[in-house]
Design a protein around this motif. Structure first.
Motif, PDB file in Angstrom:
ATOM      1  N   ARG A  35      -6.551  -4.981  14.232  1.00  0.00           N
ATOM      2  CA  ARG A  35      -5.267  -5.682  14.186  1.00  0.00           C
ATOM      3  C   ARG A  35      -4.547  -5.501  15.513  1.00  0.00           C
ATOM      4  O   ARG A  35      -4.441  -4.386  16.014  1.00  0.00           O
ATOM      5  CB  ARG A  35      -4.414  -5.110  13.056  1.00  0.00           C
ATOM      6  N   VAL A  36      -4.046  -6.576  16.059  1.00  0.00           N
ATOM      7  CA  VAL A  36      -3.271  -6.504  17.289  1.00  0.00           C
ATOM      8  C   VAL A  36      -1.790  -6.363  16.930  1.00  0.00           C
ATOM      9  O   VAL A  36      -1.063  -5.573  17.506  1.00  0.00           O
ATOM     10  CB  VAL A  36      -3.482  -7.780  18.146  1.00  0.00           C
ATOM     11  N   SER A  37      -1.353  -7.146  15.961  1.00  0.00           N
ATOM     12  CA  SER A  37       0.040  -7.094  15.539  1.00  0.00           C
ATOM     13  C   SER A  37       0.172  -7.616  14.119  1.00  0.00           C
ATOM     14  O   SER A  37      -0.535  -8.546  13.727  1.00  0.00           O
ATOM     15  CB  SER A  37       0.913  -7.942  16.472  1.00  0.00           C
ATOM     16  N   GLN A  38       1.063  -6.995  13.353  1.00  0.00           N
ATOM     17  CA  GLN A  38       1.285  -7.434  11.975  1.00  0.00           C
ATOM     18  C   GLN A  38       1.986  -8.799  11.946  1.00  0.00           C
ATOM     19  O   GLN A  38       2.036  -9.462  10.936  1.00  0.00           O
ATOM     20  CB  GLN A  38       2.131  -6.372  11.262  1.00  0.00           C
ATOM     21  N   GLN A  52       2.652   3.769   1.574  1.00  0.00           N
ATOM     22  CA  GLN A  52       3.203   3.626   2.918  1.00  0.00           C
ATOM     23  C   GLN A  52       2.778   4.710   3.890  1.00  0.00           C
ATOM     24  O   GLN A  52       2.443   4.452   5.030  1.00  0.00           O
ATOM     25  CB  GLN A  52       4.732   3.597   2.838  1.00  0.00           C
ATOM     26  N   ARG A  53       2.805   5.959   3.421  1.00  0.00           N
ATOM     27  CA  ARG A  53       2.546   7.054   4.337  1.00  0.00           C
ATOM     28  C   ARG A  53       1.094   7.041   4.828  1.00  0.00           C
ATOM     29  O   ARG A  53       0.827   7.126   6.029  1.00  0.00           O
ATOM     30  CB  ARG A  53       2.867   8.390   3.652  1.00  0.00           C
ATOM     31  N   PRO A  71       0.812  -1.214   0.000  1.00  0.00           N
ATOM     32  CA  PRO A  71       0.000   0.000   0.000  1.00  0.00           C
ATOM     33  C   PRO A  71       0.850   1.271   0.000  1.00  0.00           C
ATOM     34  O   PRO A  71       2.063   1.210   0.130  1.00  0.00           O
ATOM     35  CB  PRO A  71      -0.755  -0.116   1.321  1.00  0.00           C
ATOM     36  N   ARG A 114      -2.517   3.503  10.665  1.00  0.00           N
ATOM     37  CA  ARG A 114      -2.094   2.574  11.723  1.00  0.00           C
ATOM     38  C   ARG A 114      -1.875   3.302  13.043  1.00  0.00           C
ATOM     39  O   ARG A 114      -2.282   2.840  14.100  1.00  0.00           O
ATOM     40  CB  ARG A 114      -0.799   1.855  11.322  1.00  0.00           C
ATOM     41  N   LEU A 115      -1.214   4.459  12.954  1.00  0.00           N
ATOM     42  CA  LEU A 115      -0.904   5.176  14.182  1.00  0.00           C
ATOM     43  C   LEU A 115      -2.152   5.769  14.825  1.00  0.00           C
ATOM     44  O   LEU A 115      -2.194   6.017  16.021  1.00  0.00           O
ATOM     45  CB  LEU A 115       0.145   6.266  13.922  1.00  0.00           C
ATOM     46  N   ARG A 123       0.556   4.342   7.223  1.00  0.00           N
ATOM     47  CA  ARG A 123       1.152   4.571   8.530  1.00  0.00           C
ATOM     48  C   ARG A 123       0.274   5.483   9.383  1.00  0.00           C
ATOM     49  O   ARG A 123       0.046   5.230  10.558  1.00  0.00           O
ATOM     50  CB  ARG A 123       2.556   5.161   8.398  1.00  0.00           C
TER      51      ARG A 123
END
Lengths: 284, 173
Positions: free
Chosen positions: B145-148, B117-118, B115, B124-125, B121
Motif C-alpha cells: 500500500r502506498v496510501s490509504q 486498530q492497534r 480491523p 502499518r508502521l 497500526r
C-alpha cells in the motif's frame, strides 16, 4: 374521493420497505420545544466538520508529498460532506426556508458554533496533523455514541460519517506516531504542536443548556462521557509517538460553541464565503 | 410518454445501463448504490445512497440516472437520498468486482473494514499489510500500500512489487 389502501397488495417486500420508512419518521425533528437547542447542537456538529474540512482543504495542491496532498483533500471532502448532512438537518429542524448552503455561506462568525480548536490557522503539516488527530479521536468517540441516538436522522448521519472517520483517525494516528517518533526536528515540532493545541481540547468536553436539552432527549451523549475514550486513544498514540501527554488540568480556551471565536474564524469565513457574499445566490 | 408504466424489473434493467462516472466499466447497480425503485402513482421514485458523504460524483450520478430514465420515456422521476443503512463495499456485485479487476482496479477484500486498530497500526508502521491484495495486472500478491487515500474517496493507492505498476484498490467501507 380518496381511495382506500389496497389490502390485497401482494408485493410484501414493498410493504415492508414502506413500513421501515414509516419507522424512520423522526419525532425530534418536529418537536417545537426542542427546536432551538436541537438546531444549535446540529450546527455545532456541522460547523465542526465544515471548519475542520475547510482548514484541511487549504492544503490542496500544497501538500508535502503527492500522497499526503491527496489524503488531506479526501479527508476534507469527507468532512465537508458531513457538514452538508448535519447542516441540512439543522435547516430542516429550523424550518425557516434555509438550507445547508445558506447556513454555511450566509452566517457570520458569531453564528458559527464550532469549537475554537478547529478554526486556528493550519500551521505547518505537523500542526495540521496534530490538530486533526486530537479532533479525529473526539469525532470518532462522538459518532460512535451517536449511532445509538434516539433520533434516527442523527443516528444515520453518524453511522455514515463514522465509517469515514475511522480512516481519518487511522491516518492521523499513524502520522502523529511517525513524526513524533521520527527525527529530532519532527519530534520537536510535534511536541510544540501538542502544546499549542492542548489548551483548546477542553472545549470538546464542555456542556451547556443546549447539550442538556439534547442529552435529556437521548439524542446525544454527555460530552464529558467521551473523555475516557478520547484519553485512551490520545494517550496510547502520544506514548507511541514518544510525546509526553500534557497535564489534563490547565487553562481552557473556550466559547466557540456559543459563538465566541478567535480572530482567525473571520478570516477563514472571508475566504470561504467570498463567492456567496459577492454574488448572492450564485450557482452553477 | 409510455402507454403503461414500465415494471420495476424493467427499470432495474435500464439502471444497469447507467455507468458510474468515475469508473465507467461498472453500472450504478453493480456499485450497489441504487437501493430501491418504486412507483408512487405515475412518479418513479429511485432511492440512491452515496458511497462517501462528500463524494463529488453524487450529483453527476443522479443526473445520469435521471436523464437515462427520461430517455427511456419515464416522465416523472424523483430521486431520494437514502443514508441508512450506509453504503458498504459488500454491496458491490460479483460481476462488478470482476469488471473492476479487468479495468485495473483491485476489488475490495471484505472483512477488513473495521480491523483491530492497534494490531493494524503496528503492522502499518512496520510497513506490512494485513491484506493480500492481488495486482489486477499480473495477479501477484507481492504488493504494497502506498496510501490509504487514492484518486477518489473510495480508493486507496497500491503498488505491485513484481510488475512495479501502481494501481488502485477499492477500499472496504
Amino acid at each position: 374521493m380518496p381511495s382506500l389502501p389496497d389490502m390485497n397488495a401482494t408485493n410484501v417486500e414493498e410493504l415492508a420497505l414502506r413500513a421501515a420508512e414509516q419507522q424512520h419518521h423522526d419525532p425530534h425533528v418536529q418537536n417545537v420545544d426542542l427546536k432551538p437547542a436541537f438546531f444549535d447542537w446540529l450546527c455545532r456538529m456541522g460547523d465542526n466538520a465544515l471548519i475542520a474540512g475547510h482548514r484541511l482543504s487549504e492544503w490542496c495542491g500544497k501538500g508535502p508529498a503527492l500522497e499526503e496532498d491527496i489524503a488531506l483533500a479526501n479527508t476534507a471532502l469527507d468532512l465537508i460532506g458531513h457538514a452538508q448532512l448535519w447542516l441540512g438537518l439543522a435547516a430542516e429542524v429550523e424550518d425557516e426556508g434555509r438550507d445547508a448552503d445558506k447556513l454555511a455561506y450566509l452566517r457570520d462568525a458569531m453564528r458559527f458554533r464550532n469549537v475554537q480548536l478547529l478554526e486556528l490557522p493550519r500551521g505547518d503539516i505537523g500542526e495540521t496533523l496534530m490538530r486533526e488527530f486530537l479532533f479525529d479521536a473526539w469525532h470518532h468517540a462522538m459518532l460512535s455514541r451517536l449511532t445509538e441516538s434516539t433520533s434516527p436522522r442523527v443516528a444515520e448521519i453518524a453511522a455514515k460519517a463514522l465509517k469515514e472517520v475511522h480512516y481519518h483517525l487511522e491516518r492521523s494516528s499513524d502520522l502523529v506516531i511517525r513524526l513524533g517518533d521520527g527525527s529530532e526536528e519532527s519530534h520537536r515540532r510535534m511536541g510544540a504542536a501538542l502544546a499549542l493545541y492542548w489548551p483548546y481540547t477542553g472545549e470538546l468536553f464542555e456542556s451547556d443548556g443546549v447539550d442538556k436539552a439534547v442529552i435529556a432527549e437521548g439524542i446525544a451523549p454527555d460530552p464529558e462521557d467521551l473523555r475516557a475514550a478520547w484519553d485512551e486513544t490520545v494517550g496510547e498514540v502520544l506514548r507511541e509517538a514518544t510525546l509526553e501527554v500534557p497535564e489534563a488540568k490547565g487553562h481552557v480556551h473556550t466559547g466557540g460553541r456559543s459563538g465566541r471565536h478567535t480572530e482567525h474564524l473571520g478570516f477563514l469565513l472571508a475566504e470561504m464565503q467570498f463567492l456567496q457574499r459577492a454574488y448572492p445566490g450564485a450557482s452553477w | 410518454m409510455l402507454g403503461t408504466l414500465p415494471s420495476e424489473a424493467e427499470i432495474w434493467d435500464w439502471l444497469s445501463e447507467v455507468e458510474d462516472p468515475e469508473i465507467p466499466v461498472i453500472s450504478v447497480v453493480d456499485l450497489g448504490i441504487v437501493r430501491e425503485v418504486r412507483w408512487e402513482g405515475d412518479t418513479l421514485v429511485v432511492a440512491v445512497t452515496p458511497t462517501y458523504s462528500g463524494c463529488p460524483a453524487v450529483a453527476v450520478i443522479n443526473f445520469a440516472i435521471e436523464s437515462h430514465l427520461q430517455e427511456k420515456g419515464v416522465e416523472n422521476i424523483r430521486l431520494e437520498r437514502r443514508l441508512s443503512p450506509p453504503w458498504t463495499t459488500q454491496w458491490l456485485s460479483d460481476e462488478g468486482r470482476e469488471k473492476l479487476r479487468e479495468y485495473g482496479i483491485a476489488p475490495p477484500i471484505e472483512g477488513t473494514g473495521t480491523p483491530d486498530q492497534r494490531a493494524q497500526r503496528v503492522a502499518r508502521l512496520e510497513g506490512r499489510s494485513s491484506l493480500d491484495v492481488a495486482c489486477p495486472r499480473c495477479g501477484s500478491l507481492h504488493t504494497e500500500r502506498v496510501s490509504q487515500f487514492g484518486s477518489t474517496p473510495c480508493k486507496a493507492a497500491w503498488r505491485c512489487r513484481d510488475c512495479l505498476e501502481p494501481f488502485d484498490y477499492f477500499k472496504c467501507i
